[in-house]
Design a protein around this motif. Structure first.
Motif, PDB file in Angstrom:
ATOM      1  N   LYS A   1      42.977  45.354  19.618  1.00  0.00           N
ATOM      2  CA  LYS A   1      43.436  45.276  21.002  1.00  0.00           C
ATOM      3  C   LYS A   1      44.493  46.343  21.231  1.00  0.00           C
ATOM      4  O   LYS A   1      45.401  46.512  20.406  1.00  0.00           O
ATOM      5  CB  LYS A   1      44.015  43.889  21.276  1.00  0.00           C
TER       6      LYS A   1
ATOM      7  N   SER B   1      45.741  45.959  28.512  1.00  0.00           N
ATOM      8  CA  SER B   1      45.648  45.029  27.387  1.00  0.00           C
ATOM      9  C   SER B   1      44.162  44.752  27.176  1.00  0.00           C
ATOM     10  O   SER B   1      43.612  43.803  27.724  1.00  0.00           O
ATOM     11  CB  SER B   1      46.419  43.734  27.673  1.00  0.00           C
ATOM     12  N   GLU B   2      43.520  45.628  26.379  1.00  0.00           N
ATOM     13  CA  GLU B   2      42.064  45.589  26.263  1.00  0.00           C
ATOM     14  C   GLU B   2      41.632  45.434  24.801  1.00  0.00           C
ATOM     15  O   GLU B   2      42.118  46.133  23.919  1.00  0.00           O
ATOM     16  CB  GLU B   2      41.454  46.867  26.847  1.00  0.00           C
ATOM     17  N   LYS B   3      40.701  44.540  24.579  1.00  0.00           N
ATOM     18  CA  LYS B   3      40.126  44.357  23.253  1.00  0.00           C
ATOM     19  C   LYS B   3      39.064  45.427  22.993  1.00  0.00           C
ATOM     20  O   LYS B   3      38.494  45.985  23.923  1.00  0.00           O
ATOM     21  CB  LYS B   3      39.503  42.975  23.128  1.00  0.00           C
TER      22      LYS B   3
END
Length: 819
Positions: free
Chosen positions: A129, A140-142
C-alpha cells in the motif's frame, strides 16, 4: 595509536610468561588438525562466535569470515537410493499441477500463462500500500506485484556442452541473453493521483512517498512528466539497508553488509539542499536526492530539515545508508545508480493524465557476456531489484545402467538388468571366417565360433510381426559326432512376462532322454529334464518344464541328426527393471547385430515415465569395419545428439526427451553405455529470495545437505556469563575481548603476543568444552589470523597452537610457536 595498543607494546617485553607458550591452569590441548571439529558435528554448528562489545571493525569482519567458512562446513553426507529431489529453505519451485520441467521444456511452458505473486513468494511479491499526503492529492492505494515468465525460447532445461560457457557436458538451465527473461508488474488497485501541471506539482504530490518493491522499501526522490499536463515519464527511487532521520552531531552505529560503521550528520547547507555526512573517519557532502559512496558505503539523502534553535542548530537529514538508486523511464533502459542495465526496459503505466497505475519492468539479460548455462547449484540474480534469483538445483533422476563394451577386435559383452532385478550378461562374438564361407550371419551371441560357445534363441513364429519386430532368429546347434556335442550351448529365454534368463545345457543323456540345464542368471539347476527324441517329423518338439521359469522353451532335439534346434525361447520381448524393453536383432543384415532399447514395456503400453511415446528408441549396432574389427555405432531418437564430453573428446553423450542418456566412444567405437531412468526425469528450478539455499541428495550416491548457521550464534563478550558452558570461537585479544581474557587467564597488560603476530590456540576447558582463541597484537593481526582459520584447508594447522605472521591478508605465514 590507541592507548591499549601502547600498553600492550610496553608490557609485551616485560611479560613473565608468553601467552603463546603458556600452560594454562586446568587447560588441556585440543589438536587444531581436527578443525572445524568439535564446532561442527553431523552437519550442525555447536559453538558460539564471540567478539568484543567494543571491538574494532577488523575483528568483526574477521569473525564474519570465520562464520562464512563454517557455513560451508555445515554439510552433512547422506546416501539415498531413491530419486534425487532438490529442496529449498524458502522459494517457489517451477512445477505446476504435476507438470514438471523435463528436458527441452522451458519455465514459461511449465507455468502455463500464470505468474508468481504474494502466494508464491510472500517476502518478495507481497501486496502493499502506498500512502502519501503531500501536495494537492492524498493517496492511499493498495497494489499487487507479479512476476511473469512469458518467453518459451529461454530458461530451458538442456543437456549441453559449450567450449566457452559450458565446458563440461552436463545438465543446464539455459538462459538466452537476447530473449526476454521476465516481466515484472506492480499494479495499483486504484490509480494514484497527482497534479500534472508541471514536474514541480507532480513532485509535490509524489516526492518522499515510500513504496515496498520486491521486499525493499524505496523512497520516491524525483518524478518527471512527458510534458506539462502530460503523463508520468520518469521516476527515481532510492532504497537502502537503513533509512533513518539523523540529527546533527549525533552519531549512530549501523551494520552494513555485515560490517559495523559509524554514521554521523555534521552539518546542513544554508539552503537545506545538501548534508555533510561522516562515515567512520571519511566525510563528504551529499546533495538531496543524490547518492555518494563514503568509505565504501553508499549514502543517499532523501530529505533535509534545517532547524535553527536558540542555543545551537539541530538540523536533521533523512539518510539512506547502503543506498541504491533506481531510475525508471518509459520504454527506456532501467538505471541502477545511474548505470543502464542493458536489455532492460521500464514503464510507469497510466491510461490517463494525472493518474499513475503502476510499474512494469522487463529484462533480456544482455549484460551477460554470452548466453548463460546454469549448472547445478548455480543461480542468476535479478540485476535490477536484486531481490530474487533463479536457481538450478540439478535434475531429479534415478538410472538403471546397461552397457555394450568391446574387449578386443572380435568380442563384446552386453549387460542389462531384467525386470526381476537380476543382471544378465550376454557375450557377443564376431566370426570373420564365417563371411568368407558364404554364411550370412557373422556377428553372433556367444563368445566363440564353436557350437558350444554360441548362444541360441528364437521367438515364436506368431510373434514375428510388427508388434514384436526383430526377435532373434531360430538357431540350431548341430554336432559332429553326436547330439552331445551341443552340451555347453546356451539359450537366451524369457518368460511370458518378459523376464530374461540365460540358460546352459550342461548335459544331454541320450540313454534316458533327459537333459540337465543350468539357469546362469539365477544360479539354479534343473536336472533330468525329459525330452523326446524327434527322429521323424511327426514327433512333437520338446517343451521343457523348468519349474518356476515355466514351459516357454521349446527344443527340436534329434539324436540321429545330432541336432538341437531352439524352436522357441523368447516368449515375449525382454523387459528391464526400469520398465523399458530390449530387442536383440541379428536378422536385419549380413554382417551386423543390433540391440534396441525402448522406453516402453514389452507390450508397448506402460512407459518408464509419463513423458515418452512408443517411438522413443535407443539403438546400438555391432558391425565389423573394413579391417575386420568389431565396432559399435549409435542410433536412435534423441533430443540432444552427440554432445562432446569434457574429459575426453572421444566420448559423446546422447539424451532422449525422457532422459535416457547414452555415452559412447564415437572415436574408437568400443563402448556404449545406456542410463535409462526408472522414473520421470525433471529439473529442479526455483525462483527464490537471494538468501535462499538449495539442498540436494543425489540418487544412490553420497551427497550433502547444508544446514543454515543459526541466528544468534554470534555473541558479544558481555553476553557470555559462563565461558565454559559452550564451545567458543573467541576473536580478538584480551584487551578487545573479555572472553579471550577469561579462557586464557591473561589480561590486557599481560598477554605476551609479539608485535606483528597473532595466534590461533585451542583450549580444552574444565567443563570439557573447547575454546578456540584467535587473537593478534592488534586488530590487523587478528584479522590475518581469522583469514587463516577461514581458509583452514589451505594451511597446516597442527597441534594445539599456531603462530600467524605476515604483512597483508595475502602475505601470510603459519608456523608452530617457539619452544
Amino acid at each position: 595509536m590507541e592507548i591499549r595498543k601502547v600498553l600492550r607494546k610496553a608490557t609485551a617485553v616485560a611479560a613473565s610468561a608468553s601467552f603463546i607458550g603458556a600452560t594454562l591452569l586446568g587447560a588441556v590441548a585440543q589438536d587444531l588438525s581436527t578443525y572445524p571439529a568439535p564446532f561442527v558435528k553431523d552437519g550442525m554448528f555447536d559453538a558460539l562466535i564471540v567478539v568484543g562489545a567494543d571491538a574494532q571493525a577488523q575483528d568483526v569482519v574477521g569473525a564474519v569470515d570465520v562464520g562464512a567458512s563454517l557455513q560451508f562446513s555445515l554439510k552433512k553426507a547422506a546416501t539415498t537410493g531413491g530419486t534425487a529431489e532438490a529442496t529449498i529453505d524458502t522459494g517457489w519451485k517451477v512445477q505446476k499441477s504435476g507438470n514438471k520441467l523435463n528436458y527441452g521444456d522451458n519455465v514459461s511452458s511449465v507455468m502455463d500463462s500464470t505468474s508468481l505473486g504474494e502466494e508464491d513468494l510472500p517476502t518478495i511479491f507481497a501486496d502493499g500500500k502506498i500512502v502519501e499526503s503531500e501536495g494537492d492529492n492524498k493517496n492511499s492505494e493498495k497494489y499487487t506485484q507479479e512476476l511473469w515468465f512469458n518467453n518459451k525460447q529461454t530458461s530451458i532445461l538442456k543437456y549441453a556442452q559449450d567450449d566457452d560457457d559450458a565446458p563440461k557436458a552436463n545438465d543446464y538451465l539455459f538462459i538466452d541473453k537476447n530473449k526476454e527473461l521476465y516481466n515484472y508488474t506492480l499494479e495499483f488497485d486504484s490509480n494514484v493521483d497527482y497534479t500534472n501541471t508541471s514536474d514541480t506539482t507532480a513532485n509535490d504530490d509524489l516526492k518522499t512517498a515510500t513504496i515496498a518493491i520486491q521486499g525493499k522499501v524505496y523512497t520516491i526522490t524525483n518524478v518527471q512528466l512527458v510534458s506539462a499536463g502530460g503523463k508520468l515519464d520518469k521516476m527515481t527511487l532510492l532504497s537502502g539497508e537503513a533509512v533513518l532521520w539523523l540529527t546533527q552531531n549525533n552519531p549512530i552505529k549501523k551494520s552494513i553488509s555485515g560490517v559495523e560503521h559509524t554514521v554521523e550528520v555534521l552539518d546542513v547547507t544554508e539552503d537545506a539542499d545538501a548534508c555533510q555526512v561522516k562515515v567512520d573517519d571519511v566525510t563528504a557532502i551529499v546533495d538531496v536526492d543524490e547518492t555518494k559512496t563514503i568509505n565504501g558505503v553508499q549514502v543517499g539523502i532523501t530529505d533535509v530539515r534545517a532547524i535553527h534553535a536558540q542555543l545551537q542548530d539541530v538540523d536533521v537529514c533523512q539518510v539512506s545508508v547502503g543506498a541504491s538508486e533506481i531510475t525508471i523511464e518509459n520504454a527506456k533502459k532501467v538505471k541502477i545508480d545511474d548505470i543502464e542495465v542493458d536489455g532492460s526496459k521500464g514503464w510507469l503505466t497510466s491510461n490517463a493524465v494525472g493518474t499513475w497505475e503502476g510499474i512494469e519492468v522487463t529484462l533480456s539479460p544482455k549484460d551477460l557476456d554470452d548466453n548463460l548455462y546454469l549448472a547445478a547449484g548455480k543461480a542468476f540474480t535479478d540485476p535490477i531489484f536484486n531481490s530474487w534469483k533463479i536457481i538450478f538445483g540439478g535434475i531429479s533422476a534415478d538410472y538403471e545402467e546397461y552397457s555394450v563394451k568391446l574387449s578386443g577386435d572380435n568380442d563384446a559383452t552386453f549387460k542389462f538388468i531384467n525386470n526381476d532385478g537380476k543382471t544378465v550378461e550376454i557375450p557377443i562374438y564376431y566370426n570373420e571366417s564365417n563371411l568368407a564361407g558364404g554364411k550370412p550371419y557373422t556377428v553372433f551371441l556367444g563368445d566363440g565360433n564353436d557350437i558350444d560357445e554360441r548362444i541360441y534363441a528364437a521367438g515364436n513364429k506368431t510373434l514375428q510381426v510388427a508388434a514384436h519386430p526383430g526377435l532373434v532368429r531360430i538357431s540350431n546347434c548341430t554336432g559332429t559326432s553326436s547330439v552331445e556335442d551341443c552340451e555347453g550351448m546356451r539359450i537366451l529365454a524369457t518368460t511370458t512376462g518378459g523376464e530374461a534368463h540365460l540358460f546352459e545345457i550342461t548335459d544331454i543323456d541320450t540313454t534316458d532322454n533327459t537333459t540337465d540345464i543350468r539357469d546362469i542368471t539365477y544360479g539354479k539347476d534343473y536336472d533330468d529334464v525329459p525330452y523326446t527324441d524327434r527322429k521323424v517329423v511327426a514327433v512333437a518338439n520338446s517343451t521343457l518344464d523348468l519349474g518356476s521359469f515355466g514351459n516357454t522353451i521349446v527344443l527340436d532335439i534329434n539324436e540321429t541328426a545330432k541336432h538341437v534346434g531352439v524352436v522357441k525361447s523368447l516368449a515375449a520381448t525382454i523387459e528391464t527393471k526400469a520398465g523399458g524393453s530390449i530387442i536383440i536383432d541379428n536378422s536385419q543384415g549380413v554382417n551386423n547385430l543390433s540391440i534396441t532399447f525402448r522406453e516402453v514395456n514389452r507390450a508397448l503400453g506402460t512407459d518408464i515415465t509419463d513423458e515418452v511415446t512408443a517411438t522413443n528408441t535407443v539403438n546400438v549396432t555391432l558391425d565389423p569395419n573394413s579391417d575386420s574389427e568389431l565396432q559399435l555405432f549409435v542410433g536412435g531418437t534423441y533430443l540432444y545428439s552427440s554432445v562432446a564430453a569434457e574429459d575426453s573428446a572421444d566420448d559423446h553423450i546422447y539424451v532422449t526427451s525422457a532422459g535416457t542418456k547414452v555415452t559412447s566412444d564415437t572415436e574408437n567405437k568400443d563402448s556404449f553405455i545406456v542410463q535409462m531412468p526408472t522414473a520421470e526425469v525433471y529439473g529442479n528450478v526455483f525462483v527464490a529470495p537471494i538468501v535462499a539455499q538449495v539442498s540436494t541428495a543425489a540418487s544412490g550416491v553420497s551427497s550433502y545437505t547444508l544446514t543454515k548457521l543459526s541466528v544468534g550464534a554470534a555473541k558479544l563478550d558481555n553476553e557470555i556469563s559462563d565461558a565454559g558452558a559452550s564451545n567458543l570461537i573467541s576473536v580478538g585479544g584480551p584487551c578487545a575481548n573479555k572472553v579471550t581474557a577469561t579462557v586464557t587467564g591473561t589480561t590486557c597488560a599481560n598477554h605476551g603476543i609479539a608485535q606483528g603476530t597473532a595466534m590461533i590456540k585451542a583450549i580444552k576447558q574444565s567443563s570439557g568444552k573447547i575454546a578456540l582463541v584467535v587473537a593478534g597484537y592488534d586488530a590487523v593481526d587478528t584479522r590475518r589470523a581469522t583469514r587463516v582459520l577461514a581458509n583452514y584447508d589451505q594451511y597446516a594447522l597442527t597441534g594445539s597452537e599456531v603462530v600467524v605472521t605476515g604483512t597483508s591478508l595475502t602475505d601470510i605465514t603459519v608456523k608452530k610457536p617457539a619452544v
